[in-house]
Design an enzyme around this catalytic site. Structure first.
Site, PDB file in Angstrom:
ATOM      1  N   ASN A 142      10.442 -14.538  -9.593  1.00 44.15           N
ATOM      2  CA  ASN A 142       9.573 -13.530 -10.192  1.00 44.15           C
ATOM      3  C   ASN A 142      10.331 -12.641 -11.162  1.00 44.15           C
ATOM      4  OD1 ASN A 142       6.690 -13.243  -9.965  1.00 44.15           O
ATOM      5  ND2 ASN A 142       6.940 -13.377  -7.744  1.00 44.15           N
ATOM      6  N   ASP A 191       7.379  -8.278  -6.778  1.00 40.69           N
ATOM      7  CA  ASP A 191       6.853  -9.246  -7.745  1.00 40.69           C
ATOM      8  C   ASP A 191       7.508  -8.955  -9.098  1.00 40.69           C
ATOM      9  OD1 ASP A 191       5.134 -11.030  -9.221  1.00 40.69           O
ATOM     10  OD2 ASP A 191       3.619 -10.817  -7.669  1.00 40.69           O
TER      11      ASP A 191
END
Length: 281
Positions: A142, A191
Site C-alpha cells: 500500500n 492503507d
C-alpha cells in the site's frame, strides 16, 4: 478534525489521490473500474477508462502520466493516449498503490486477488523503461512516500499493521527497513499515506473511518474523522498544498451500508504538503 464531503459516492473503490497543477488539480482512481477520476473547479467529477484496473498514477514533466494498471505499467501521452508496457505481474495478482522517488522512478506494489500471504511485491519502473522488483514476499502493498529531503521513505504492507521506514539514496534504493509506527488494534488497518512538508505522515485507517497523523518522531498528534469507514488513501493539495483530500471505498459493502462510502472528502488548513514527485520518463 472532521472531514467534509466533496462529492457523491462516485467510486466503488476510490484510491490513489494526486494533486498536480500540471493537470489542473486533483485526480484519483476508481481502482477496480479501471477509471481515472478528475475533480473539476466547479466540483463536477469526470472519469475516463484506462484499462481493467487503474491502481496509481503520477504526472510526467512533458505532460501525460505514468500509470499502474492491472498487471504492470502504462504511459499516457499529452494527447491522452495510453500505451501499456509489458506485464510484470503473474495472473491472479494486480497492482495496488505506489508513487515516485526523488529521482523520478515510479514504484507500485501489488496484491493477489485472493489476498494470499506473500504473493505480492513492490515493483519499480525506471525512466528508461526497465522494471525491477524492489521488495518481495509482501501481501497487500500500500502507501509509499518520501520525506522532503528524500533521505527516508515510509511504506505500508497492510496486514503487518505497521508503517515502516526505509533509508533511501539513488544508488542503493530502499534499505534498512524498520517499524515506524504500529496501529492499535482498534485503529483500523494502515492503507495509503502521504508525507507533509514537515516530515509528518498522514495514514489512511481503513475500517476505522479516519486518517491518522504522526509527527516525524512517530508521535500520533491528530486524527481526522471521516464519515465513511473504508478510508483508503490521502494526499495534500490545493493552492497552498494545505487541503487533505481523502478517498474511500464501498468494496464488499451491502447496499445501503455506509451510504457515503465511495465519496471524496477533505479537510482544510492542515500542515502543508510537498509538490508531487513526477515520473522522469
Amino acid at each position: 478534525m472532521r472531514a467534509h464531503q466533496l462529492t457523491d459516492p462516485v467510486a466503488y473503490h476510490g484510491e490513489g489521490p494526486v494533486w498536480s497543477p500540471r493537470w489542473g488539480g486533483l485526480r484519483w482512481v476508481d481502482l477496480l473500474a479501471g477509471d481515472v477520476l478528475s475533480l473539476q473547479p466547479d466540483g463536477v467529477v469526470t472519469r475516463r477508462s484506462v484499462g481493467e484496473v487503474a491502481a496509481a498514477l503520477r504526472p510526467r514533466p512533458g505532460g501525460g502520466a505514468v500509470l499502474a494498471v492491472e498487471r504492470g505499467f502504462a504511459l499516457e501521452d499529452v494527447h491522452g493516449t495510453v500505451t501499456a508496457l509489458p506485464p510484470v505481474l503473474p495472473p491472479g495478482t494486480r497492482m495496488n498503490d505506489g508513487g515516485c522517488d526523488p529521482d523520478g522512478r515510479f514504484y507500485c506494489g501489488s496484491m493477489a486477488y485472493d489476498h494470499r500471504t506473500g504473493a505480492a511485491a513492490l515493483h519499480r519502473l525506471d525512466p528508461d523503461g526497465s522494471t525491477h522488483v524492489v521488495l518481495s514476499g509482501l501481501t497487500i502493498s500500500n502507501g509509499l512516500d518520501w520525506t522532503p529531503d528524500g533521505s527516508r521513505a515510509y511504506y505500508v504492507d497492510t496486514p503487518t499493521g505497521r508503517v515502516d521506514a526505509f533509508d533511501y539514496d539513488p544508488a542503493s534504493g530502499l534499505t534498512g527497513r524498520r517499524p515506524f509506527v504500529t496501529f492499535p488494534e482498534d485503529g483500523g488497518h494502515p492503507d495509503g499515506l502521504t508525507v507533509d512538508a514537515a516530515g509528518g505522515v498522514w495514514v489512511a485507517a481503513y475500517g476505522a473511518g479516519a486518517v491518522r497523523h504522526y509527527t516525524a518522531a512517530g508521535v500520533l498528534d491528530a486524527v481526522v474523522e471521516v464519515p465513511a469507514r473504508q478510508v483508503t488513501a490521502c494526499t495534500l493539495g490545493g493552492e497552498g498544498l494545505d487541503e487533505l483530500f481523502i478517498t474511500t471505498s464501498r468494496e464488499g459493502l451491502a447496499a445501503g451500508d455506509d451510504p457515503l462510502a465511495g465519496a471524496l472528502f477533505s479537510v482544510s488548513g492542515v500542515a502543508p504538503g510537498q509538490p508531487v514527485r513526477e515520473f522522469a520518463g
